[in-house]
Design an enzyme around this catalytic site. Structure first.
Site, mmCIF file in Angstrom:
data_model
loop_
_atom_site.group_PDB
_atom_site.id
_atom_site.type_symbol
_atom_site.label_atom_id
_atom_site.label_comp_id
_atom_site.label_asym_id
_atom_site.label_seq_id
_atom_site.Cartn_x
_atom_site.Cartn_y
_atom_site.Cartn_z
ATOM 1 N N GLU A 128 0.865 -1.185 0.000
ATOM 2 C CA GLU A 128 0.000 0.000 0.000
ATOM 3 C C GLU A 128 0.901 1.234 0.000
ATOM 4 O O GLU A 128 1.814 1.324 0.835
ATOM 5 C CB GLU A 128 -0.892 0.012 1.238
ATOM 6 C CG GLU A 128 -1.831 1.208 1.279
ATOM 7 C CD GLU A 128 -2.583 1.328 2.600
ATOM 8 O OE1 GLU A 128 -3.447 2.211 2.689
ATOM 9 O OE2 GLU A 128 -2.293 0.557 3.534
ATOM 10 N N ARG A 350 6.456 -13.252 8.971
ATOM 11 C CA ARG A 350 7.067 -11.936 8.781
ATOM 12 C C ARG A 350 8.294 -11.834 9.680
ATOM 13 O O ARG A 350 8.426 -12.562 10.667
ATOM 14 C CB ARG A 350 6.090 -10.814 9.081
ATOM 15 C CG ARG A 350 5.677 -10.698 10.525
ATOM 16 C CD ARG A 350 4.675 -9.584 10.736
ATOM 17 N NE ARG A 350 5.288 -8.277 10.524
ATOM 18 C CZ ARG A 350 4.602 -7.143 10.440
ATOM 19 N NH1 ARG A 350 3.289 -7.159 10.521
ATOM 20 N NH2 ARG A 350 5.214 -5.991 10.267
ATOM 21 N N LYS A 360 3.325 0.549 9.892
ATOM 22 C CA LYS A 360 3.490 1.809 9.155
ATOM 23 C C LYS A 360 2.810 2.966 9.887
ATOM 24 O O LYS A 360 3.268 4.105 9.822
ATOM 25 C CB LYS A 360 2.939 1.660 7.732
ATOM 26 C CG LYS A 360 3.940 1.076 6.770
ATOM 27 C CD LYS A 360 3.591 1.317 5.334
ATOM 28 C CE LYS A 360 2.439 0.485 4.875
ATOM 29 N NZ LYS A 360 2.207 0.594 3.420
#
Length: 638
Positions: A128, A350, A360
């Site tokens: 994104e 992850r 983020k």
């Protein structure tokens, strides 16, 4: 089985095991009294069916278990007696093993078989554009690139998921593309979720018309509470006509429209809360989209857009981190309900690091509140941040690929991350000298071997790598030394002046800090017998280069932040230190992004060389080197 039933089997045996199991049973029954499927010698049908089965790892594994006795006998017989039909398969196996071995050299296992890979592999990286890429994104991107371009001769798509105009910027979009190129990742295609807004709009209308979605104006807090408790929304049974009408109001951004969202009608009380009627469309009339402007007043949610566009674009394998595991059934529900082409999913863990967060939203807050200099701050876990700190791209790629596609979630120390970088930079980093300006000690050199006038001599920039070249080292009767070294000396002690030779400490001036001392050269002395090897700089015969030596610490004080933790409570109050220093004259040639080693101090990346300053930018201190300390893995970031 008849001949016309055997012929189409080759194409059907490449599917997943659930689909081919009945066909394997039919083949087993057909082979009860037969050596070959068709006739008495190896023919076209036996060849193609055996090759199809041999290319399906799930089928081979099942056959070799032996539960279908006749099929196992036939398969083994062909394998042992007809090597002439196996050359291509063996060559592919060898190539695949070589790639897996190369990727697994550090212990990470890449020995996973992507489903139906023989039909082609198309992976995608789906960031994104609401911030800069961090090292967690780097793993997703590199794994998708690996399986598309190395493990298989496939395609990698980059799709920017620009469905939330409130958070997205052209700046982030451009940075993502630049950072991927920097890491050596070259997508075969670039697209944007916004390219498909019309298509997603049509798909949502389909869901509504078929009774699989509804408009809901329940306030956010109540909706969250109802979803948590498994309570149906009072709007869940609205008519199709009413839902379509409200959806059009949402498209217009009308007063009624903005009060509603569209929810998928999946389940009210599924134990997996991701399946409890998720929101798939919501309005945003305040912020124009950075690509489509004000054309749209409503936007699809990631959970809806992701599977629909993946299928539409031809993605075959969606690699996602394990944080999405609970949403995999939801992803599958959209594909099944809309009867879209199937996409296989593979979850990987992850990367998590101690005293670091990869959210983020939290990283953006640090930037917005001025806690860091920007997204490329060397304390930030962004690609640009770790690069500015001194991480090299080859080391970054190597470290991440060594983690492999495992699903095991671990929180790593930064030491291994930076140790992998040291292996890259140590053999090529030229050596320089820096002496701290604070409390610098003036040294007078005496003795028969002391130079009457300053002179220079060539010395290798790297003691073990002649290819790095030479530098001029200046020798003089007046030197500068670090205060810490001077305080460690004893009168009469023999020390080694690095890159020169031995000397006796003859006189240490009183005071704290020590202002000066005298050294008597003894170049015939044995450097192996001295305890202290010290750095120095000639204060005459060269123009010393002013420098700032920066070091950095973790941004937070707690190893792992929990969901309930308030980030501000754990922010490290002091995360940077800077010391002014003098560097040797050869350092004047250094430029931005050079990596050097300062003798006895460590490795540094040049953030600014003397020639990198813009007019008027240098301030009252004047032009100087700005050097960032690179961790080596021994002590973590600090």
């Amino acid at each position: 089985m008849k001949l016309d039933e055997l012929k189409p089997l080759e194409a059907l045996l490449t599917a997943d095991f659930r689909q081919i199991e009945p066909r394997l049973q039919a083949l087993d029954k057909h082979l009860i009294l037969r050596t070959y499927l068709d006739g008495y010698t190896l023919g076209d049908i036996d060849t193609k069916i055996w090759q199809a089965l041999r290319g399906n790892r799930a089928a081979v594994s099942f056959i070799k278990r032996g539960s279908l006795v006749n099929l196992a006998r036939w398969f083994q017989f062909i394998e042992e007696n007809h090597p002439e039909i196996q050359a291509d398969i063996l060559a592919k196996d060898a190539a695949a093993k070589a790639k897996i071995a190369a990727a697994s050299k550090a212990g990470a296992s890449y020995a996973l078989a992507l489903q139906n890979a023989n039909k082609g592999v198309v992976t995608r990286f789906l960031p994104e554009p609401s911030g800069y890429l961090h090292i967690g994104h780097a793993k997703a991107a590199l794994l998708s690139d690996y399986f598309a371009h190395q493990a298989y001769n496939g395609t990698l798509r980059l799709r920017l998921d620009d469905t939330n105009p409130s958070k997205e910027k052209q700046e982030y979009q451009d940075a993502i593309i630049e950072d991927l190129a920097l890491m050596g990742i070259r997508p075969d295609a670039l697209s944007y979720t916004s390219d498909y807004f019309d298509y997603l709009y049509e798909m949502c209308i389909r869901l509504i018309k078929e009774g699989h979605a509804y408009a809901d104006d329940t306030d956010q807090e109540t909706m969250r509470d109802e979803r948590f408790k498994g309570i149906a929304s009072r709007r869940r049974d609205r008519s199709v006509e009413e839902n379509l009408r409200i959806f059009e109001e949402m498209k217009k951004g009308s007063e009624e429209g903005v009060q509603n969202c569209i929810r998928a009608k999946i389940s009210v009380d599924n134990p997996n809360k991701a399946m409890r009627d998720p929101v798939i469309y919501r309005c945003n009339i305040e912020t124009p989209h950075h690509r489509t402007g004000t054309k749209w007043k409503m936007y699809p949610m990631y959970d809806f857009a992701c599977p629909v566009v993946d299928s539409h674009e031809g993605v075959t394998h969606a690699l996602r981190s394990t944080e999405y595991t609970d949403r995999n059934p939801q992803y599958q529900w959209f594909l099944d309900t809309l009867k879209l082409r199937q996409v296989y999913m593979w979850d990987f863990a992850r990367m998590n690091f101690i005293r670091t967060f990869l959210s983020k939203r939290k990283l953006a807050k640090l930037v917005e509140t001025g806690k860091v200099w920007g997204w490329d701050d060397p304390r930030m876990p962004t690609i640009r941040g770790v690069r500015r700190r001194g991480m090299t791209i080859p080391a970054l790629r190597d470290f991440i690929l060594k983690q492999g596609p495992s699903r095991n979630v671990v929180t790593m120390d930064w030491t291994n991350f930076w140790a992998s970088n040291k292996k890259e930079i140590d053999p090529v980093a030229p050596r320089h000298t820096a002496i701290l300006q604070k409390d610098v000690v003036k040294v007078a050199v005496t003795g028969a071997e002391a130079p009457a006038e300053p002179f220079s001599a060539d010395r290798p920039k790297h003691p073990k790598n002649k290819d790095i070249g030479n530098k001029k080292v200046v020798f003089a009767s007046e030197l500068l030394m670090d205060q810490a070294d001077a305080k460690s000396f004893k009168d009469g002690e023999e020390i080694t002046l690095m890159a020169w030779g031995n000397a006796f400490v003859r006189q240490i001036a009183g005071g704290d800090p020590i202002p000066s001392l005298i050294c008597e050269l003894n170049l015939q002395g044995d450097v192996k017998k001295t305890e202290k090897k010290v750095t120095w700089l000639a204060s005459k015969g060269q123009k010393l280069v002013p420098a700032e030596l920066w070091d950095f610490d973790y941004l937070i004080t707690k190893d792992v932040l929990q969901e309930e933790d308030n980030m501000e409570d754990f922010l490290n109050p002091v995360t940077e230190t800077m010391e002014d220093a003098w560097c040797d004259e050869a350092a004047a040639q250094l430029k931005k992004d050079d990596i050097i080693q300062l003798e006895r101090r460590g490795y540094y990346r040049v953030d600014k060389g003397l020639n990198d300053w813009k007019d008027g930018e240098e301030g009252p201190k004047g032009k100087r080197l700005v050097l960032f300390c690179i961790p080596t893995g021994k002590t973590g970031p600090k």
